[in-house]
Design an enzyme around this catalytic site. Sequence first.
Site, mmCIF file in Angstrom:
data_model
loop_
_atom_site.group_PDB
_atom_site.id
_atom_site.type_symbol
_atom_site.label_atom_id
_atom_site.label_comp_id
_atom_site.label_asym_id
_atom_site.label_seq_id
_atom_site.Cartn_x
_atom_site.Cartn_y
_atom_site.Cartn_z
ATOM 1 N N ARG A 135 -3.758 -5.944 -4.491
ATOM 2 C CA ARG A 135 -2.825 -6.023 -3.351
ATOM 3 C C ARG A 135 -3.143 -7.289 -2.576
ATOM 4 N NH1 ARG A 135 -1.788 -1.086 0.661
ATOM 5 N NH2 ARG A 135 -0.408 -0.574 -1.079
ATOM 6 N N HIS A 164 6.276 -3.376 -5.141
ATOM 7 C CA HIS A 164 5.212 -2.362 -5.178
ATOM 8 C C HIS A 164 5.546 -1.389 -6.312
ATOM 9 C CE1 HIS A 164 1.981 0.122 -3.996
ATOM 10 N NE2 HIS A 164 2.242 0.295 -2.707
ATOM 11 N N LYS A 212 -15.768 -17.255 2.328
ATOM 12 C CA LYS A 212 -16.423 -18.556 2.091
ATOM 13 C C LYS A 212 -15.414 -19.581 1.593
ATOM 14 C CE LYS A 212 -20.768 -16.421 0.606
ATOM 15 N NZ LYS A 212 -21.652 -16.273 -0.555
ATOM 16 N N ARG A 260 -4.172 5.074 0.255
ATOM 17 C CA ARG A 260 -3.665 5.817 -0.901
ATOM 18 C C ARG A 260 -3.707 5.042 -2.201
ATOM 19 N NH1 ARG A 260 -1.692 7.914 3.302
ATOM 20 N NH2 ARG A 260 -1.438 5.757 3.891
ATOM 21 N N THR A 261 -3.203 3.817 -2.164
ATOM 22 C CA THR A 261 -3.070 3.081 -3.423
ATOM 23 C C THR A 261 -4.456 2.830 -4.017
ATOM 24 O OG1 THR A 261 -1.063 2.080 -2.550
ATOM 25 C CG2 THR A 261 -2.017 1.040 -4.494
HETATM 26 C C1 NCD Z 1 3.071 1.182 1.484
HETATM 27 C C2 NCD Z 1 2.711 -0.293 1.288
HETATM 28 O O1 NCD Z 1 1.526 -0.644 1.334
HETATM 29 O O2 NCD Z 1 3.641 -1.033 1.051
HETATM 30 N N1 NCD Z 1 1.960 2.036 1.466
HETATM 31 C C3 NCD Z 1 1.543 2.571 0.289
HETATM 32 O O3 NCD Z 1 1.208 1.860 -0.646
HETATM 33 N N2 NCD Z 1 1.570 3.906 0.158
HETATM 34 C C4 NCD Z 1 3.940 1.418 2.649
HETATM 35 C C5 NCD Z 1 3.515 0.954 4.008
HETATM 36 O O4 NCD Z 1 2.433 0.399 4.202
HETATM 37 O O5 NCD Z 1 4.296 1.161 4.936
#
Ligand code: NCD
Length: 316
Positions: free
Chosen positions: A103, A131, A82, A53-54
């Site tokens: 991320r 987040h 590497k 999703r992100t």
């Molecule tokens: C979340 C995350 O990556 O922290 N997912 C997301 O970004 N929608 C929640 C999760 O992974 O449980």
Amino acid sequence: MPGLITMDDLTNEEIISILDDAEQLLPVAKGEIFLPLLQGRILGNLFFEPSTRTRMSFETAMKRLGGNVVNLGDVKTSSVVKGETLYDTIQMVDGYTDIIAMRHPRQGAAQYASDSANVPIMNGGDGAGHHPTQTMLDLFTIRRAHGTLEGLNVVLAGDLRYGRTVHSLSHALVRFGCNVTLSSPEALRMPEEIISDLRNQGADVNETDDLLSQIVNADVVYMTRIQKERFPDEDEYHKVAGAYKLHARDLDDAKAEMIIMHPLPRVDEIDSSVDSTRHACYFEQAFNGVVTRMSLMCWLLGVKVPSDVNTMGSEI
Ligand code: NCD
């Protein structure tokens, strides 16, 4: 360059203004209108951890606004294998792009990247840390459902220890005067330093391991996945796996307007019987990731969102 690393980077007024712009951008996010506000801009997607999703909603957001996206792609096929350092990767992508969504499994990595980058960094999750772009879409979803962010009863449930979504969200909710109830098994309690931060901000924070007793008073129930990948010991994970499972039958006494949210992916915390109830809000929440990230990128890149988008863009 200012980016978004934790919710402390935004004032309440800035949050509201970004959410207002996101409302304006809804027809663009839905693909009804084409409005190339970010034409010529390039987003760098640097995901060192799995994401659906992100990553996809950032990409969709940039493309709906006429911009382009470059992706690090699978870490296994990048120079990370590497032995390239995060510092070097950021220095380079900084030169290729105008804004970066990142991320990383290490807590603090987004701040580290931001300290050495010239373009804005948006933290799409740093380990069990924060987040904040998820929090922005969560706030957008809550405000659309309830018409306000002020004074709601919000239950955060599941893995509050390792779940970064609830770390960022709890801070923001308290700033808008929400009553926050933390519901988790003992082993997955919200870290003490976050609870004391929330209390220092004047919040009345309640903790319980009994989720079902909280449903009757809730305006929002925010479920989370137990973060298996963050447990140092797999046996510890198995002790708490499946701790909470919400079924449609648990919602009989809920307020009519109560919404159930989840950042997704879900494992078994929300039974599919909940999906067809009026309370299920998690797929709409996931869609809202596009429009909120559109608005956030405009804000970070200094691009003004017009106040009447409907008369600006061209029909598709
Ligand atoms: C979340 C995350 O990556 O922290 N997912 C997301 O970004 N929608 C929640 C999760 O992974 O449980």
